[in-house]
Design a protein around this motif. Structure first.
Motif, PDB file in Angstrom:
ATOM      1  N   PRO A 190      70.710   0.374 -31.822  1.00 57.08           N
ATOM      2  CA  PRO A 190      71.920   0.309 -32.418  1.00 57.08           C
ATOM      3  C   PRO A 190      72.029   1.598 -33.204  1.00 57.08           C
ATOM      4  N   PHE A 191      73.786   2.176 -33.652  1.00 59.29           N
ATOM      5  CA  PHE A 191      73.276   3.155 -33.464  1.00 59.29           C
ATOM      6  C   PHE A 191      72.953   3.916 -34.762  1.00 59.29           C
ATOM      7  N   ILE A 192      72.187   3.585 -35.123  1.00 63.33           N
ATOM      8  CA  ILE A 192      70.896   4.154 -36.214  1.00 63.33           C
ATOM      9  C   ILE A 192      69.951   4.476 -35.705  1.00 63.33           C
ATOM     10  N   ASP A 193      69.821   4.163 -34.280  1.00 68.50           N
ATOM     11  CA  ASP A 193      68.681   4.529 -33.839  1.00 68.50           C
ATOM     12  C   ASP A 193      69.496   6.078 -32.920  1.00 68.50           C
ATOM     13  N   ALA A 194      70.026   5.677 -32.331  1.00 64.88           N
ATOM     14  CA  ALA A 194      70.880   6.469 -31.385  1.00 64.88           C
ATOM     15  C   ALA A 194      71.207   8.167 -32.474  1.00 64.88           C
ATOM     16  N   ILE A 195      71.680   7.620 -34.034  1.00 64.19           N
ATOM     17  CA  ILE A 195      71.856   9.268 -34.937  1.00 64.19           C
ATOM     18  C   ILE A 195      70.363   9.528 -35.213  1.00 64.19           C
ATOM     19  N   GLY A 196      68.946   8.429 -35.270  1.00 66.10           N
ATOM     20  CA  GLY A 196      68.070   9.025 -35.308  1.00 66.10           C
ATOM     21  C   GLY A 196      67.056  10.292 -34.055  1.00 66.10           C
ATOM     22  N   ARG A 197      68.278   9.692 -33.164  1.00 63.69           N
ATOM     23  CA  ARG A 197      67.412  10.428 -31.677  1.00 63.69           C
ATOM     24  C   ARG A 197      67.657  11.867 -32.434  1.00 63.69           C
ATOM     25  N   THR A 198      69.236  12.267 -32.922  1.00 59.20           N
ATOM     26  CA  THR A 198      69.778  13.099 -33.130  1.00 59.20           C
ATOM     27  C   THR A 198      69.058  14.262 -33.914  1.00 59.20           C
ATOM     28  N   ALA A 221      65.032   6.860 -43.799  1.00 52.75           N
ATOM     29  CA  ALA A 221      63.389   6.902 -42.813  1.00 52.75           C
ATOM     30  C   ALA A 221      63.982   6.701 -41.144  1.00 52.75           C
ATOM     31  N   LYS A 222      65.425   5.310 -41.184  1.00 50.11           N
ATOM     32  CA  LYS A 222      65.448   5.321 -39.805  1.00 50.11           C
ATOM     33  C   LYS A 222      66.439   6.313 -39.780  1.00 50.11           C
ATOM     34  N   LEU A 223      67.263   7.682 -40.065  1.00 53.00           N
ATOM     35  CA  LEU A 223      68.045   8.068 -39.412  1.00 53.00           C
ATOM     36  C   LEU A 223      66.634   9.163 -39.070  1.00 53.00           C
ATOM     37  N   ASN A 224      65.765   9.094 -39.201  1.00 55.45           N
ATOM     38  CA  ASN A 224      65.081   9.877 -38.438  1.00 55.45           C
ATOM     39  C   ASN A 224      64.588  11.481 -38.468  1.00 55.45           C
ATOM     40  N   PRO A 225      65.061  11.737 -40.153  1.00 57.89           N
ATOM     41  CA  PRO A 225      65.928  12.947 -39.973  1.00 57.89           C
ATOM     42  C   PRO A 225      64.623  14.620 -40.191  1.00 57.89           C
ATOM     43  N   LEU A 226      64.981  15.572 -39.478  1.00 54.72           N
ATOM     44  CA  LEU A 226      64.912  16.751 -39.267  1.00 54.72           C
ATOM     45  C   LEU A 226      63.763  17.203 -40.500  1.00 54.72           C
ATOM     46  N   PHE A 227      64.640  16.756 -41.118  1.00 55.19           N
ATOM     47  CA  PHE A 227      64.264  17.415 -42.737  1.00 55.19           C
ATOM     48  C   PHE A 227      65.861  17.438 -43.841  1.00 55.19           C
TER      49      PHE A 227
END
Length: 905
Positions: A190-198, A221-227
């Motif tokens: 999913p694009f949300i997971d791919a974005i999260g990898r960034t 949280a799915k965006l897996n933000p650095l900050f």
């Protein structure tokens, strides 16, 4: 027009504060931040290093640990008063983060279309100027589910990327970003997971607008933000606050417009607009009434609804949880012999009558629009000479009153414009097309999904819609385009948060109830410093008079000045703990305006040297530890609970018969009373739970207190009363036991010596002049007791100097920080050798001289004073602490006793 980009010091501090959080991070490159074709943000700092950096930045910005709410989460809070350029601040912060650390992936998260459009417009407006500064500008785009190729580029690109998106675009599982079964997936995920990898850095613009709900937190949280960076003027959730620009700071530094509140309502408008007497109960009991009033709930929402039965002496503010009614005490509920109408009279002079409605709201709207136009056209003439276009913003209660078959507000606007326009335009009568052209509107859906914008009308007026949301420069310019001609902007609520325009000079709220928009947000739409036709900001000097002032925002609310300001100050107090943080206001019809008051440091060298010596002794910081004896608490609580005596829970039935009615009055006959014991629906488990909740003790400790207590029969008689008394007794014992085991220790830290001249925006009741012995020529005061004490101190020949201690001088205690009132340096001859010596005192002023005066002192105040005694003992014998003190002469007598005792040794 091109709005010019300025380098403002306060903005640079906000930007640098974020940059410093990542101090020491290894710069991201293609080699260390690119994995499997995805360029991500990579942080090389440890959790401990980041925590140290956050604390250092907060301290550097004078934000204490408690206020900063330091957590281990990767979140930063940046608080900037509305209108001071936070959007530009976080855009420049993004550029700096790439410049310093090579971070490339940024998501700007916004709560609404209006704010999204404002962000996109800011990015476009300053694109060339940002490139001139940095040599590059990030690639920015608006997320669209129909343009997923841009999302792919965002994921893969090595160049800095900014994706602007609303929370609604991914806040549910069925949104395209969350879908796992599509032909156009990125790397079969999913694009949300791919974005999260960034590991993007997520900039949350106005996070209090729905970004902290359980679902929103989960989706973000799915965006897996650095900050996550939080930017707002009105935060509800604060985590790692590293920068704060308060309303007061903004006002003092001339960074925002000055505010004028223009009242147009009649005397006692609280009665006609805010209250309605709905029902009277006139039986054997005292006469009672029900009143419709604005009730404020815990979450801040306001509803117009009935109170419970009220009687003489009841306070409407307390019963509605609405601070605007705190001076509404019921004085009398009465029926007029002349008219036969019931009325309720309040101690503040307001009177309301039975079944009275909230008045003719249309006439009030007409008055608001009339004065809005007078202010608008007056300012327009003045500002036009300086190349500044004047705009006004009108909030309305529902869109149907502007776009419908019978648009009441629009019709009133047209009517008023016809009668007022000519006066300010050389007698020229406006045509229907002229009046239509100066209006613009933007409406969005309400939370309830009610009718807001007519799609057909909006399509027909797309140029008007675009002018407000997209064409800021056109809206600010003179000319003949649609945007150029707009002067009055109508909105329901969508422009209440996030949207602003530098040339909004007037705001009116046309509602038949409280404005649903927070006061700080409402006035914030027009606080930004104005710009001229060259795109340059035009500032006023701090000394300018109101008549000459350019940057003045006129607010025409749907409530009295007192109500408006009370609400505004309560919002300020809720955030900052004091109403003094708010922007200053002037009132054009009544009430004393607040003035800008300068506090000058005493130039006498003897005073300054004595004060420096005093501060050296006083500025030592302490920390405390508590050795809590739980067994003693349990045994003492058992003993206390066994002393409780409770009257039986019962009901009395009383008979009175009227014997005769004559000119001298009514004679009644007592027929007797029967009492009935009632059984309460409480159990021992209820006792355990409620005592634990009310005292903060664990279930285990609470159970040990109540097991086998001898007063269980008292509990059975009246459980609520017993629980109330028992909790009060246990809490007092808790405080006493904490105090018994409380110990203060000196630390290596000291309070800073920061006593330069300063300016406050306050009225005369907020300070007292102290020209003789004050460290400053004026002292801030919070009460009449402090005023009298300061006057007495200033006249005492034996004082070298004194001052009201600064708010940052806080003594830690187990129940919160304590701020003593006055610091005093006294000179007096020693009894032994007659030499003059200095003696140092700290004083807490209260309405009593006795620590045992339970009527004058709260339990928490007594406890904090007792903690302070231990703190000052820890400092040593140099500083003597006196509390509580009511009169200066009493302090002087006590001080002399201490001095004599010290000099006799």
């Amino acid at each position: 027009m091109e709005i010019k980009l300025e380098e403002l010091q306060y903005q640079e501090v906000a930007i640098q504060s974020v940059i410093d959080v990542f101090d020491g991070n290894i710069k991201n490159t293609f080699d260390n931040a690119c994995f499997e074709g995805i360029r991500s943000n990579n942080c090389t700092l440890s959790v401990e290093q980041i925590a140290e950096n956050i604390s250092a930045v907060a301290n550097g910005n004078a934000i204490d640990h408690h206020t900063a709410k330091i957590t281990g989460e990767n979140e930063l809070t940046i608080e900037m008063e509305t209108g001071t350029g936070k959007t530009l601040v976080y855009i420049k912060t993004i550029c700096e983060l790439f410049k310093h650390y090579g971070f490339t992936k940024f998501i700007i998260l916004v709560p609404s279309v209006a704010i999204r459009q404002g962000v996109l417009k800011t990015l476009k407006t300053f694109e060339r100027q940002l490139e001139d500064i940095y040599g590059f500008v990030p690639k920015s785009f608006e997320y669209s589910s129909k343009k997923l190729n841009k999302v792919t580029n965002f994921i893969e690109e090595q160049y800095p990327q900014i994706m602007v998106m609303t929370l609604a675009s991914f806040n549910s599982e069925d949104k395209i970003l969350n879908q796992a079964k599509r032909e156009d997936l990125f790397a079969n995920i999913p694009f949300i997971d791919a974005i999260g990898r960034t590991n993007p850095i997520v900039v949350m613009d106005e996070p209090q607008e729905g970004m902290d709900t359980v679902n929103s937190v989960k989706q973000i949280a799915k965006l897996n933000p650095l900050f996550k960076f939080r930017y707002s003027a009105t935060h509800k959730v604060v985590k790692n606050l590293i920068y704060r620009l308060t309303p007061y700071d903004s006002y003092k530094q001339g960074l925002v417009k000055k505010i004028e509140v223009l009242t147009v309502t009649e005397k006692n408008d609280e009665a006609t607009l805010k209250l309605e007497l709905t029902e009277i109960q006139n039986g054997k009991n005292p006469i009672r009434a029900k009143i419709k009033a604005w009730h404020q709930s815990a979450n801040g929402s306001i509803d117009f609804k009935e109170t419970k039965w009220l009687k003489d002496g009841d306070n409407l503010g307390e019963l509605t949880n609405n601070p605007s009614y705190l001076n509404y005490n019921i004085e009398r509920i009465n029926k007029s012999l002349r008219t036969g109408k019931w009325s309720v009279t309040f101690t503040n002079g307001t009177q309301i009558f039975e079944k009275q409605t909230s008045g003719n709201i249309e006439s009030i709207w007409a008055l608001q629009l009339e004065w809005l136009m007078i202010r608008h056209f007056t300012k327009k003439q003045k500002l036009q000479e300086k190349g500044i276009k004047c705009l006004s913003l009108i909030f309305i209660d529902k869109v149907a009153n502007y776009v419908s078959d019978n648009p009441i507000i629009k019709n009133l606007f047209i009517e008023k414009c016809k009668s007022i326009y000519a006066e300010f335009h050389d007698g020229q009568t406006p045509s229907a097309s002229d009046i239509e052209a100066i209006q613009g509107f933007y409406f969005a859906k309400t939370g309830k999904g009610e009718f807001t914008d007519n799609e057909t009308s909006m399509r027909k007026n797309s140029d008007v819609f675009d002018a407000i949301l997209k064409d800021k420069e056109e809206l600010l310019s003179y000319g003949n385009s649609v945007a150029n001609r707009i002067e009055f902007i109508f909105s329901h609520s969508a422009l209440g948060v996030g949207w602003d325009n530098p040339n909004i000079f007037n705001i009116a709220t046309l509602n038949n109830s409280y404005s649903e928009i927070k006061k700080r947000q409402e006035i914030g739409r027009g606080l930004r410093i104005c710009v001229n036709q060259n795109g340059q900001r035009v500032y006023d000097s701090l000394e300018i008079t109101d008549d000459e002032r350019i940057n003045q925002l006129t607010v025409i609310p749907n409530e009295t000045y007192e109500t408006f300001v009370t609400q505004y100050q309560e919002e300020i107090k809720e955030v900052y703990g004091t109403t003094s943080a708010g922007a200053g206001m002037t009132h054009t019809h009544k009430g004393k305006p607040q003035n800008q008051v300068s506090f000058k440091r005493n130039q006498n060298e003897t005073v300054n040297q004595a004060f420096k010596r005093f501060w050296k002794a006083l500025s030592k910081k302490t920390s405390f530890s508590v050795a809590f004896d739980e067994e003693a608490l349990i045994e003492r609580s058992k003993e206390a609970l066994n002393t409780i005596k409770i009257a039986a829970y019962q009901a009395d039935v009383t008979s009175r018969s009227i014997g005769s009615i004559s000119e001298s009055g009514i004679v009644d006959e007592f027929g007797g009373t029967e009492s009935y014991k009632l059984k309460a629906n409480y159990s021992a488990l209820d006792l355990l739970e409620e005592l634990s909740e009310n005292t903060g003790l664990s279930y285990i400790t609470t159970f040990r207190i109540i097991e086998n207590i001898g007063s269980i029969n008292a509990f059975a008689k009246n459980p609520p009363q017993y629980i109330h008394q028992a909790a009060a007794l246990i809490k007092n014992i808790e405080l006493e036991e904490m105090l018994r085991g409380l110990d203060y220790h000196l630390t290596s830290e000291t309070f800073p010596f920061d006593f330069g001249d300063f300016v406050r925006n306050i009225d005369e009741s907020g300070y007292v002049t102290t020209p003789n012995r004050g460290v400053f020529d004026k002292q801030l005061i919070d009460s009449d007791v402090e005023r009298k004490f300061a006057i007495g101190a200033d006249l005492d020949d034996e004082l070298i100097c004194f001052l009201k201690l600064p708010s940052y001088y806080k003594i830690p205690t187990p129940i919160g920080d304590y701020e003593p009132d006055f610091g005093i340096v006294m000179k007096r001859k020693q009894l032994r050798d007659g030499k003059e010596s200095e003696f140092y005192f700290v004083v807490e002023t209260k309405g009593t001289n006795s620590i045992d005066d339970k009527k004058a002192l709260k339990e928490s105040e007594v406890y904090k004073i007792q903690c302070a005694v231990k703190h000052f003992r820890t400092l040593g014998v140099e500083v003597q602490y006196k509390a509580p003190i009511k009169e200066y002469q009493y302090f002087k007598n006590e001080a002399v006793k201490d001095i004599n005792a010290l000099t006799e040794k």
